[in-house]
Design an enzyme around this catalytic site. Structure first.
Site, PDB file in Angstrom:
ATOM      1  N   ARG A  99      22.253  42.179  39.767  1.00 50.92           N
ATOM      2  CA  ARG A  99      23.631  41.790  40.039  1.00 50.92           C
ATOM      3  C   ARG A  99      24.034  40.761  38.994  1.00 50.92           C
ATOM      4  O   ARG A  99      23.205  39.959  38.546  1.00 50.92           O
ATOM      5  CB  ARG A  99      23.785  41.196  41.456  1.00 50.92           C
ATOM      6  CG  ARG A  99      23.655  42.204  42.581  1.00 50.92           C
ATOM      7  CD  ARG A  99      24.809  43.198  42.576  1.00 50.92           C
ATOM      8  NE  ARG A  99      24.777  44.114  43.723  1.00 50.92           N
ATOM      9  CZ  ARG A  99      24.228  45.301  43.711  1.00 50.92           C
ATOM     10  NH1 ARG A  99      23.613  45.730  42.593  1.00 50.92           N
ATOM     11  NH2 ARG A  99      24.272  46.092  44.767  1.00 50.92           N
ATOM     12  N   GLU A 130      33.451  42.208  38.309  1.00 48.06           N
ATOM     13  CA  GLU A 130      33.559  43.622  37.957  1.00 48.06           C
ATOM     14  C   GLU A 130      34.877  44.185  38.472  1.00 48.06           C
ATOM     15  O   GLU A 130      35.266  43.883  39.601  1.00 48.06           O
ATOM     16  CB  GLU A 130      32.375  44.400  38.546  1.00 48.06           C
ATOM     17  CG  GLU A 130      31.037  43.937  37.981  1.00 48.06           C
ATOM     18  CD  GLU A 130      29.842  44.651  38.597  1.00 48.06           C
ATOM     19  OE1 GLU A 130      30.036  45.535  39.457  1.00 48.06           O
ATOM     20  OE2 GLU A 130      28.709  44.309  38.228  1.00 48.06           O
ATOM     21  N   HIS A 186      28.304  49.208  35.440  1.00 47.16           N
ATOM     22  CA  HIS A 186      27.602  49.278  36.731  1.00 47.16           C
ATOM     23  C   HIS A 186      27.394  50.741  37.125  1.00 47.16           C
ATOM     24  O   HIS A 186      27.722  51.167  38.231  1.00 47.16           O
ATOM     25  CB  HIS A 186      28.372  48.538  37.821  1.00 47.16           C
ATOM     26  CG  HIS A 186      27.500  48.123  38.968  1.00 47.16           C
ATOM     27  ND1 HIS A 186      27.740  47.012  39.732  1.00 47.16           N
ATOM     28  CD2 HIS A 186      26.367  48.674  39.483  1.00 47.16           C
ATOM     29  CE1 HIS A 186      26.811  46.884  40.666  1.00 47.16           C
ATOM     30  NE2 HIS A 186      25.967  47.896  40.534  1.00 47.16           N
TER      31      HIS A 186
END
Length: 338
Positions: A256, A285, A304
C-alpha cells in the site's frame, strides 16, 4: 430453518448484477433446498428489502475504477446499502487487504469482514518479478534509447548486475510475499523475509521480525514491500530507513502506498538512494498528475494493477463461495480481516 447455527428466516445476499449472474447457479447448488434470496443494490434501494440483508459480496465490478480515496457513484451506492442494513452479518471483499475505510466501520458494528487474500498472489508476485527484472536489466534506459533511435549497448559500468547472489528483503510474508520469495529463489537470489515473528518461512533463507527491519535494510539489493497496511506498517519506510539501504539498492512496492512516506521517497530517488523503484501503489490514488513521481527517470509506475488478470474474478468467487458454505454451516471462515 436452521442456518449458521441459529433458527432464522431465509438469508438475503447482496450482490452486483454481474456477480449475481456469474454466481447465481453456484449459490443455488450450495443452498440446495434451503431458501435464500439474492438482491442487487438497486433492488435493495427500491423495495426496502435492504434492511433484511445478511451477507454482501463486494466484487471487482462493484469497486470498478474506484480507489480508496476516490469513489465512483456505484460504489457509494453499494456502501449506502451496507450502512442501512441493520441485519448485516458478513461482508466479503474481492481485495486481499481490508484497509478501505468502510471495512473498519463495518467491523465496528460487529460485521464480520473477510478478504480474498491469496487469489492474486501469483499475479502480484509475477508483477514484482517483472518490475525487478526491468530495473535490473535497465529496460527504462533501453526504451529511452529506442525512442531516440540510439544504439547504446549496456557495457562497462552500465552492464546489469547478475541477479544470482543478490539479496532481496521482502517485508510481509503472506501469500504474495511467499510466492515472490519462491520466484526470487528460482533466480538463485538470497531472500530475507521480514514479518511480525522470526519463525522460519521456506523458501526464505532467513526470517527477521519487523522490530529488526533496520538490521535487514543494509543487506538489501532489493527492498520489496508486500505487507498489509496496519498501524505497524503505516509510514514504515521513511527517510531514515531509506538511508539504510546500500548504494545501488532498489525499492518495489506492491503493498500500500501509505507504507512508504512518499515525499521522503521522492527526495531519496532524486539522489538515487535508492537507485530506482517500481511502484504499483501510492499515498493517494489515482496518482495526482502533479506528483513528481511521474517525471523521475529511475521509477517505473503502474496504476495499482499488479493483481489484475483475466482469471482473478473466478479465483475470488471460489474464495467467497467456500466462505459462504462455511457461513451457512456455522463453521469458521477463512481470510478474516484483522
Amino acid at each position: 430453518m436452521t442456518l449458521n447455527g441459529q433458527d432464522r428466516q431465509a438469508p438475503v445476499i447482496l450482490l452486483s448484477d454481474q456477480a449475481a449472474r456469474y454466481l447465481g447457479p453456484r449459490i443455488a447448488q450450495l443452498f440446495n433446498q434451503l431458501p435464500y434470496r439474492l438482491i442487487t443494490p438497486e433492488q435493495a434501494l427500491q423495495d426496502g428489502v435492504g434492511k433484511e440483508i445478511d451477507v454482501a459480496f463486494i466484487s471487482r465490478d462493484v469497486t470498478g475504477k474506484s480507489t480508496k480515496h476516490e469513489l465512483t457513484e456505484s460504489l457509494q451506492q453499494f456502501y449506502r446499502v451496507l450502512r442501512a442494513a441493520p441485519r448485516l452479518a458478513w461482508v466479503h471483499a474481492h481485495s486481499a487487504g481490508a484497509d478501505r475505510p468502510i471495512y473498519p466501520e463495518l467491523r465496528g458494528r460487529g460485521v464480520t469482514v473477510t478478504t480474498s487474500s491469496g487469489a492474486n498472489a501469483e499475479a502480484v508476485a509475477q508483477m514484482v518479478l517483472a518490475g525487478m527484472l526491468a530495473l535490473n536489466r535497465r529496460l527504462p534506459e533501453l526504451m529511452d534509447a529506442q525512442r531516440r533511435r540510439a544504439w547504446e549497448p549496456l557495457l562497462g559500468d552500465r552492464a546489469p548486475r547478475d541477479l544470482a547472489g543478490q539479496t532481496a528483503v521482502i517485508v510481509g510474508l503472506g501469500p504474495i510475499g511467499l510466492e515472490t520469495a519462491r520466484l526470487f529463489k528460482a533466480l538463485r537470489m538470497r531472500v530475507i523475509g521480514v514479518r511480525r515473528s522470526d519463525a522460519a518461512a521456506p523458501p526464505c533463507d532467513q526470517v527477521m521480525p519487523l522490530a529488526r527491519l533496520d538490521d535487514a535494510l543494509p543487506q538489501a539489493d532489493w527492498l520489496v514491500l508486500t505487507c498489509p497496511l496496519t498501524d505497524d506498517t503505516r509510514d514504515l519506510i521513511d527517510a531514515r530507513r531509506l538511508a539504510l539501504l546500500p548504494p545501488g539498492a532498489h525499492l518495489v512496492n506492491v503493498a500500500r502506498g501509505e507504507v512508504v512516506v512518499e515525499p521522503d521517497l521522492v527526495a531519496a530517488l532524486r539522489e538515487r538512494r535508492p537507485a530506482g523503484a517500481f511502484l504499483d501503489v501510492y499515498a493517494h490514488e489515482p496518482l495526482p498528475a502533479a506528483s513528481p513521481l511521474w517525471e523521475l527517470g529511475n521509477v517505473l509506475l503502474s496504476p495499482h494493477t499488479a493483481g489484475h488478470t483475466s482469471g482473478h474474478y473466478a479465483a475470488v468467487a471460489e474464495i467467497f463461495l467456500d466462505n459462504l458454505a462455511r457461513w451457512r454451516d456455522g463453521r469458521a471462515m477463512n481470510n478474516l480481516a484483522p
